[in-house]
Design a protein around this motif. Sequence first.
Motif, PDB file in Angstrom:
ATOM      1  N   LEU A 138      26.017  18.196 -40.762  1.00  0.00           N
ATOM      2  CA  LEU A 138      27.178  17.722 -41.520  1.00  0.00           C
ATOM      3  C   LEU A 138      28.029  18.878 -42.023  1.00  0.00           C
ATOM      4  O   LEU A 138      29.262  18.798 -42.010  1.00  0.00           O
ATOM      5  CB  LEU A 138      26.719  16.856 -42.700  1.00  0.00           C
ATOM      6  CG  LEU A 138      26.219  15.463 -42.352  1.00  0.00           C
ATOM      7  CD1 LEU A 138      25.664  14.778 -43.591  1.00  0.00           C
ATOM      8  CD2 LEU A 138      27.333  14.639 -41.740  1.00  0.00           C
ATOM      9  N   CYS A 139      27.401  19.950 -42.437  1.00  0.00           N
ATOM     10  CA  CYS A 139      28.132  21.121 -42.904  1.00  0.00           C
ATOM     11  C   CYS A 139      28.965  21.735 -41.782  1.00  0.00           C
ATOM     12  O   CYS A 139      30.146  22.051 -41.966  1.00  0.00           O
ATOM     13  CB  CYS A 139      27.161  22.144 -43.477  1.00  0.00           C
ATOM     14  SG  CYS A 139      27.946  23.615 -44.148  1.00  0.00           S
ATOM     15  N   VAL A 140      28.369  21.873 -40.603  1.00  0.00           N
ATOM     16  CA  VAL A 140      29.106  22.419 -39.459  1.00  0.00           C
ATOM     17  C   VAL A 140      30.225  21.477 -39.041  1.00  0.00           C
ATOM     18  O   VAL A 140      31.353  21.908 -38.770  1.00  0.00           O
ATOM     19  CB  VAL A 140      28.142  22.693 -38.275  1.00  0.00           C
ATOM     20  CG1 VAL A 140      28.905  22.998 -36.999  1.00  0.00           C
ATOM     21  CG2 VAL A 140      27.209  23.833 -38.624  1.00  0.00           C
ATOM     22  N   PHE A 141      29.949  20.160 -39.018  1.00  0.00           N
ATOM     23  CA  PHE A 141      30.967  19.188 -38.642  1.00  0.00           C
ATOM     24  C   PHE A 141      32.141  19.216 -39.619  1.00  0.00           C
ATOM     25  O   PHE A 141      33.303  19.224 -39.203  1.00  0.00           O
ATOM     26  CB  PHE A 141      30.359  17.777 -38.587  1.00  0.00           C
ATOM     27  CG  PHE A 141      31.373  16.709 -38.318  1.00  0.00           C
ATOM     28  CD1 PHE A 141      31.912  16.551 -37.058  1.00  0.00           C
ATOM     29  CD2 PHE A 141      31.797  15.880 -39.347  1.00  0.00           C
ATOM     30  CE1 PHE A 141      32.862  15.575 -36.813  1.00  0.00           C
ATOM     31  CE2 PHE A 141      32.738  14.901 -39.115  1.00  0.00           C
ATOM     32  CZ  PHE A 141      33.279  14.745 -37.851  1.00  0.00           C
ATOM     33  N   LEU A 142      31.861  19.228 -40.909  1.00  0.00           N
ATOM     34  CA  LEU A 142      32.936  19.262 -41.895  1.00  0.00           C
ATOM     35  C   LEU A 142      33.709  20.578 -41.842  1.00  0.00           C
ATOM     36  O   LEU A 142      34.926  20.600 -42.059  1.00  0.00           O
ATOM     37  CB  LEU A 142      32.379  19.034 -43.297  1.00  0.00           C
ATOM     38  CG  LEU A 142      31.894  17.615 -43.582  1.00  0.00           C
ATOM     39  CD1 LEU A 142      31.227  17.546 -44.945  1.00  0.00           C
ATOM     40  CD2 LEU A 142      33.054  16.638 -43.510  1.00  0.00           C
ATOM     41  N   THR A 143      33.027  21.675 -41.535  1.00  0.00           N
ATOM     42  CA  THR A 143      33.706  22.960 -41.397  1.00  0.00           C
ATOM     43  C   THR A 143      34.670  22.943 -40.220  1.00  0.00           C
ATOM     44  O   THR A 143      35.815  23.394 -40.335  1.00  0.00           O
ATOM     45  CB  THR A 143      32.692  24.100 -41.228  1.00  0.00           C
ATOM     46  OG1 THR A 143      31.856  24.131 -42.370  1.00  0.00           O
ATOM     47  CG2 THR A 143      33.378  25.441 -41.070  1.00  0.00           C
ATOM     48  N   ALA A 147      35.942  20.183 -38.808  1.00  0.00           N
ATOM     49  CA  ALA A 147      36.933  19.124 -38.985  1.00  0.00           C
ATOM     50  C   ALA A 147      38.044  19.537 -39.955  1.00  0.00           C
ATOM     51  O   ALA A 147      39.194  19.126 -39.790  1.00  0.00           O
ATOM     52  CB  ALA A 147      36.266  17.851 -39.484  1.00  0.00           C
ATOM     53  N   THR A 148      37.727  20.331 -40.961  1.00  0.00           N
ATOM     54  CA  THR A 148      38.733  20.719 -41.950  1.00  0.00           C
ATOM     55  C   THR A 148      39.371  22.065 -41.648  1.00  0.00           C
ATOM     56  O   THR A 148      40.267  22.486 -42.369  1.00  0.00           O
ATOM     57  CB  THR A 148      38.107  20.786 -43.360  1.00  0.00           C
ATOM     58  OG1 THR A 148      37.069  21.760 -43.365  1.00  0.00           O
ATOM     59  CG2 THR A 148      37.583  19.441 -43.790  1.00  0.00           C
ATOM     60  N   GLY A 149      38.918  22.698 -40.637  1.00  0.00           N
ATOM     61  CA  GLY A 149      39.405  24.040 -40.335  1.00  0.00           C
ATOM     62  C   GLY A 149      38.330  25.033 -40.731  1.00  0.00           C
ATOM     63  O   GLY A 149      37.584  24.813 -41.676  1.00  0.00           O
ATOM     64  N   ILE A 150      38.242  26.103 -40.028  1.00  0.00           N
ATOM     65  CA  ILE A 150      37.167  27.060 -40.238  1.00  0.00           C
ATOM     66  C   ILE A 150      37.242  27.697 -41.628  1.00  0.00           C
ATOM     67  O   ILE A 150      36.235  27.821 -42.321  1.00  0.00           O
ATOM     68  CB  ILE A 150      37.208  28.161 -39.152  1.00  0.00           C
ATOM     69  CG1 ILE A 150      37.075  27.556 -37.758  1.00  0.00           C
ATOM     70  CG2 ILE A 150      36.137  29.212 -39.389  1.00  0.00           C
ATOM     71  CD1 ILE A 150      35.767  26.885 -37.487  1.00  0.00           C
ATOM     72  N   CYS A 151      38.407  28.060 -42.072  1.00  0.00           N
ATOM     73  CA  CYS A 151      38.549  28.804 -43.326  1.00  0.00           C
ATOM     74  C   CYS A 151      38.072  28.019 -44.556  1.00  0.00           C
ATOM     75  O   CYS A 151      37.300  28.569 -45.340  1.00  0.00           O
ATOM     76  CB  CYS A 151      40.001  29.251 -43.496  1.00  0.00           C
ATOM     77  SG  CYS A 151      40.223  30.357 -44.891  1.00  0.00           S
ATOM     78  N   GLY A 155      35.882  25.596 -44.842  1.00  0.00           N
ATOM     79  CA  GLY A 155      34.442  25.400 -44.784  1.00  0.00           C
ATOM     80  C   GLY A 155      33.673  26.670 -45.084  1.00  0.00           C
ATOM     81  O   GLY A 155      32.681  26.656 -45.812  1.00  0.00           O
ATOM     82  N   VAL A 156      34.132  27.780 -44.538  1.00  0.00           N
ATOM     83  CA  VAL A 156      33.464  29.059 -44.762  1.00  0.00           C
ATOM     84  C   VAL A 156      33.637  29.498 -46.213  1.00  0.00           C
ATOM     85  O   VAL A 156      32.689  29.975 -46.851  1.00  0.00           O
ATOM     86  CB  VAL A 156      34.003  30.131 -43.781  1.00  0.00           C
ATOM     87  CG1 VAL A 156      33.485  31.510 -44.136  1.00  0.00           C
ATOM     88  CG2 VAL A 156      33.637  29.767 -42.354  1.00  0.00           C
ATOM     89  N   VAL A 157      34.828  29.310 -46.763  1.00  0.00           N
ATOM     90  CA  VAL A 157      35.065  29.685 -48.159  1.00  0.00           C
ATOM     91  C   VAL A 157      34.217  28.824 -49.087  1.00  0.00           C
ATOM     92  O   VAL A 157      33.627  29.331 -50.055  1.00  0.00           O
ATOM     93  CB  VAL A 157      36.570  29.559 -48.499  1.00  0.00           C
ATOM     94  CG1 VAL A 157      36.812  29.682 -49.992  1.00  0.00           C
ATOM     95  CG2 VAL A 157      37.366  30.612 -47.747  1.00  0.00           C
ATOM     96  N   THR A 158      34.097  27.536 -48.804  1.00  0.00           N
ATOM     97  CA  THR A 158      33.273  26.651 -49.618  1.00  0.00           C
ATOM     98  C   THR A 158      31.813  27.072 -49.567  1.00  0.00           C
ATOM     99  O   THR A 158      31.126  27.095 -50.594  1.00  0.00           O
ATOM    100  CB  THR A 158      33.416  25.191 -49.143  1.00  0.00           C
ATOM    101  OG1 THR A 158      34.796  24.835 -49.182  1.00  0.00           O
ATOM    102  CG2 THR A 158      32.620  24.254 -50.001  1.00  0.00           C
TER     103      THR A 158
END
Length: 105
Positions: free
Chosen positions: A63-68, A70-74, A76-79
């Motif tokens: 889910l973390c990879v999918f949401l990253t 889906a919302t754009g890489i930046c 997700g990585v910042v979160t």
Amino acid sequence: MYCNACGKAVAEDGRFCSYCGNVVGIAPTTRRLTRSCAERKIAGVCAGMAQYFDLDVTLVRVLCVFLTLATGICPGVVTYLLAWIMVPSKPELKPVLAAQQPVTS
């Protein structure tokens, strides 16, 4: 069940004694979100969230990879990096060896 403070009978599902007001039985522990030390891959954020929500670690990571993605890489990585900084690490419990105990005579 009986109250340890006053000795009066308390209902089995009661948490407090109706006579003296003391807590009866074992108090529930509060759950805290902590990063896992045992199941970590990068920082233990996903493993800690899986333990907190009582889910499978693999599901949380997917889910973390999918949401990253889906919302754009930046975002997700910042979160993830913010969670790595803000969520405390679970303290490691290490056994105490008998040889390290102070000797009293």
